[in-house]
Scaffold this motif. Structure first.
Motif, PDB file in Angstrom:
ATOM      1  N   ILE A  26      48.904  79.713  72.397  1.00 12.33           N
ATOM      2  CA  ILE A  26      48.898  78.534  71.520  1.00 12.33           C
ATOM      3  C   ILE A  26      47.755  78.554  70.513  1.00 12.33           C
ATOM      4  CG2 ILE A  26      47.523  76.942  72.964  1.00 12.33           C
ATOM      5  CD1 ILE A  26      50.751  76.096  70.988  1.00 12.33           C
ATOM      6  N   PRO A  28      46.479  80.795  68.305  1.00 12.94           N
ATOM      7  CA  PRO A  28      46.767  81.205  66.923  1.00 12.94           C
ATOM      8  C   PRO A  28      47.582  80.165  66.152  1.00 12.94           C
ATOM      9  CG  PRO A  28      47.174  83.014  68.428  1.00 12.94           C
ATOM     10  CD  PRO A  28      46.939  81.787  69.269  1.00 12.94           C
ATOM     11  N   GLU A  29      48.513  79.517  66.823  1.00 14.90           N
ATOM     12  CA  GLU A  29      49.314  78.474  66.168  1.00 14.90           C
ATOM     13  C   GLU A  29      48.436  77.282  65.789  1.00 14.90           C
ATOM     14  OE1 GLU A  29      53.056  75.485  67.060  1.00 14.90           O
ATOM     15  OE2 GLU A  29      52.865  77.306  68.240  1.00 14.90           O
ATOM     16  N   LYS A  32      46.271  78.279  62.829  1.00 14.37           N
ATOM     17  CA  LYS A  32      47.062  78.384  61.599  1.00 14.37           C
ATOM     18  C   LYS A  32      47.409  76.999  61.050  1.00 14.37           C
ATOM     19  CE  LYS A  32      51.210  80.404  59.625  1.00 14.37           C
ATOM     20  NZ  LYS A  32      52.427  81.166  59.867  1.00 14.37           N
ATOM     21  N   LEU A  33      47.798  76.089  61.930  1.00 16.23           N
ATOM     22  CA  LEU A  33      48.144  74.731  61.489  1.00 16.23           C
ATOM     23  C   LEU A  33      46.933  74.020  60.877  1.00 16.23           C
ATOM     24  CD1 LEU A  33      50.415  73.684  64.479  1.00 16.23           C
ATOM     25  CD2 LEU A  33      51.154  74.011  62.098  1.00 16.23           C
ATOM     26  N   ASN A  36      46.174  75.729  57.498  1.00 15.63           N
ATOM     27  CA  ASN A  36      47.169  75.345  56.485  1.00 15.63           C
ATOM     28  C   ASN A  36      46.956  73.909  56.002  1.00 15.63           C
ATOM     29  OD1 ASN A  36      48.364  77.852  56.608  1.00 15.63           O
ATOM     30  ND2 ASN A  36      50.093  77.191  57.863  1.00 15.63           N
ATOM     31  N   CYS A  82      50.554  70.783  69.792  1.00 13.23           N
ATOM     32  CA  CYS A  82      50.140  71.981  70.535  1.00 13.23           C
ATOM     33  C   CYS A  82      50.012  71.703  72.030  1.00 13.23           C
ATOM     34  CB  CYS A  82      48.833  72.527  69.975  1.00 13.23           C
ATOM     35  SG  CYS A  82      49.021  73.294  68.345  1.00 13.23           S
ATOM     36  N   LYS A  85      53.531  71.444  73.434  1.00 16.74           N
ATOM     37  CA  LYS A  85      54.199  72.748  73.487  1.00 16.74           C
ATOM     38  C   LYS A  85      53.641  73.639  74.593  1.00 16.74           C
ATOM     39  CE  LYS A  85      55.468  76.587  70.506  1.00 16.74           C
ATOM     40  NZ  LYS A  85      55.485  77.077  69.131  1.00 16.74           N
ATOM     41  N   SER A  86      52.326  73.594  74.795  1.00 15.20           N
ATOM     42  CA  SER A  86      51.690  74.561  75.697  1.00 15.20           C
ATOM     43  C   SER A  86      51.280  73.999  77.057  1.00 15.20           C
ATOM     44  CB  SER A  86      50.434  75.125  75.038  1.00 15.20           C
ATOM     45  OG  SER A  86      49.434  74.118  74.936  1.00 15.20           O
TER      46      SER A  86
END
Length: 111
Positions: A26, A28-29, A32-33, A36, A82, A85-86
């Protein structure tokens, strides 16, 4: 003489490996979020130091001496997604809620 792990040690080792895999999945996501969205951040604690245990979470500080409510809302949305999800807990801190000395002390913690 070869040492063997006890059943408890094997379970702890498997849990630690599972936690490390989940965090590595999780992180890296999450990064990145945040990138961004233009949100400056620092990961600290056990994840940053590589000392992940079976109970590790992600320690995240959002950087900035003035953090707007819009940025806070964006960060809450990102981290909530996150976590959902994780299943990995994220300890979320905002730099503007601490003195510069406290920020330095917090970010220097490796566990």
């Amino acid at each position: 003489m070869e040492q063997t792990q006890s059943m408890e040690q094997k379970i702890i080792s498997r849990r630690k490996d599972a936690r490390r895999i989940a965090i590595e999945g999780i992180l890296p996501e999450l990064e990145k979020l945040l990138e961004n969205a233009g949100v400056p951040y620092r990961i600290f604690g056990s994840v940053a130091s590589g000392k992940i245990s079976q109970d590790s979470d992600i320690d995240l500080m959002i950087m900035g001496r003035v953090i707007t409510s819009d940025v806070r809302h964006c960060v809450y949305e990102i981290t909530h997604g996150c976590i959902k999800k994780s299943g990995i807990k994220i300890d979320l801190l905002f730099e503007d809620e601490f003195s510069p000395d406290d920020v330095a002390r917090i970010l220097s913690q490796d566990v």
